[in-house]
Design an enzyme around this catalytic site. Sequence first.
Site, PDB file in Angstrom:
ATOM      1  N   SER A 276       0.829  -1.205   0.000  1.00 18.09           N
ATOM      2  CA  SER A 276       0.000   0.000   0.000  1.00 18.09           C
ATOM      3  C   SER A 276       0.861   1.253   0.000  1.00 18.09           C
ATOM      4  CB  SER A 276      -0.924   0.001   1.218  1.00 18.09           C
ATOM      5  OG  SER A 276      -0.196   0.460   2.336  1.00 18.09           O
ATOM      6  N   LYS A 277       0.209   2.364  -0.217  1.00 18.00           N
ATOM      7  CA  LYS A 277       0.914   3.644  -0.266  1.00 18.00           C
ATOM      8  C   LYS A 277       1.608   3.950   1.060  1.00 18.00           C
ATOM      9  CE  LYS A 277      -1.621   5.725  -3.976  1.00 18.00           C
ATOM     10  NZ  LYS A 277      -2.104   6.915  -4.618  1.00 18.00           N
TER      11      LYS A 277
END
Length: 517
Positions: A276-277
């Site tokens: 994920s970011k």
Amino acid sequence: MQTEKVRVRFAPSPTGPLHMGGVRTALFNYLFARQHKGTFVLRIEDTDKQRYVPGAEKYIIESLNWCGIIPDEGVASDGNMVSEASSRHPFAPYRQSERKHIYREYAQQLIDQGDAYYAFDTPEELESYRKEAEGRGDTFIYNHAFRNKTANSLNMSAQETGRRLMENNHWVIRFKIPVNKTIEMTDLIRGEVSVESDTLDDKVLWKANDGLPTYHLANIVDDHLMEISHVIRGEEWLPSLPLHYLLYEAFGWQDHRPQFAHLPLLLKPDGKGKLSKRDGDKLGFPVFPLEWNSPDGDRSRGYREDGYYPEAFVNLLALLGWNPGTEQELFSMEDLIQSFSLERVAKSGARFNPEKARWFNQQYLRSRSDARLVQDFIPVLQSKGIKTTPLKAEKVVSLIKSRATFVKDFWDLSHYFFVPPQSFDMTQKKKHWKEETPGIVLGAKEVLEACTPFDVPSIDKTLHEWIEQSQLKTGQVMNALRLCVVGEPQGPGIADIMAVIGKEDTLARLEFALKTL
Ligand code: GLU
């Protein structure tokens, strides 16, 4: 059906910085286009006003430029078109917000055909339906059973619908998913996929309050109008594929539907879940190509600023989900264009390995010429106030580069070539500085003083002959000399170091060590 010419597109939404998974999608599209002598289009999908982030479009373009993934057509860094030719292109413009006028008639066509309808549910109503379904342990699906019960143009007279449309702009246009239909689809990576229509939502195609289409409508219309032959995108879009198939059918475009390929997810290093970011900051590696400073002041690290070469970044991305079927790991962009194939893209998620990412950079660093590395190193030296000659810097680089992963490692690996040690590693002193050591260093100093030329072969010869004559142990002498000259237990061979710093500096360092240690 595949159109003759390969035309692919990368269609990011400017909702934030481009994740490395997004760059990989762009890369695979680019490789596919280049390999088939086709066209790679960059289209900006900016119809979601709520999620729009200023600066994101610029960031996306800069990232692609850095990687050498250059579009043939589309939005370019100056905010205009890639080239003069493409600005006159019949497919332009390439930013969806500038294509607003195009989409409304397509939404209208679906309404007129009975494939879409106006819906007047308020967000509060939808929320309460959702809660109610959840209370029963169900997932809320906005399907045919539901649409029969709510306020929409399917259940109203034309007059009532007209009145509601004029009243305010809180309405939307929804696609009318056909009842009880099996949708059979083909994905170039996953093969045949089928889905039952009753499990699908009547997705929103148009929002009156924005006066804009949603992703689904704009994406299908543009892929069609831009004559896209292959849609290569992330796996997260696979659930939208049935709707997209139905839209192609509703428009009567099924014979010109692009072929689809959904790329596997990038997984966290432990393989548990999507990368994920936020993982980068949590796990200590970048997940973005470039550093990103968000409008609200958050900063996320980037591969470029961390010292990665774009070639290394591209190489490591290419092998996340694709494999060449051979042992080869190092690929230039040209090699990738030759070797890439969608058939060799995996179905299952690709685990990201930060160690391996560093390894790639190390390989590219090692393959750089010393002269080229020096160009990057000189500014570092200047920032430390070091004055040196390019010749010395190049010698240093050639001696230490095999130990470096990034150019930014050079200083830590080489500072003693430029600045004599001011203090000495105490553990090393304990280990290597014995009662007899000062005498040995003094002896070495004398023979080195007489050593000419002061180059690696003669320094080596001088020291070894003297060690033999004096019946000393090589380790004993070399460790002591390293402590004096470097100050710590690191670096290449001692003769190499002495030759680079020169006779005068070598003798001065021995002298200083004898006084200090
Ligand atoms: N705008 C979509 C995105 O942000 C594009 C998805 C697609 O390629 O169809 O990823």
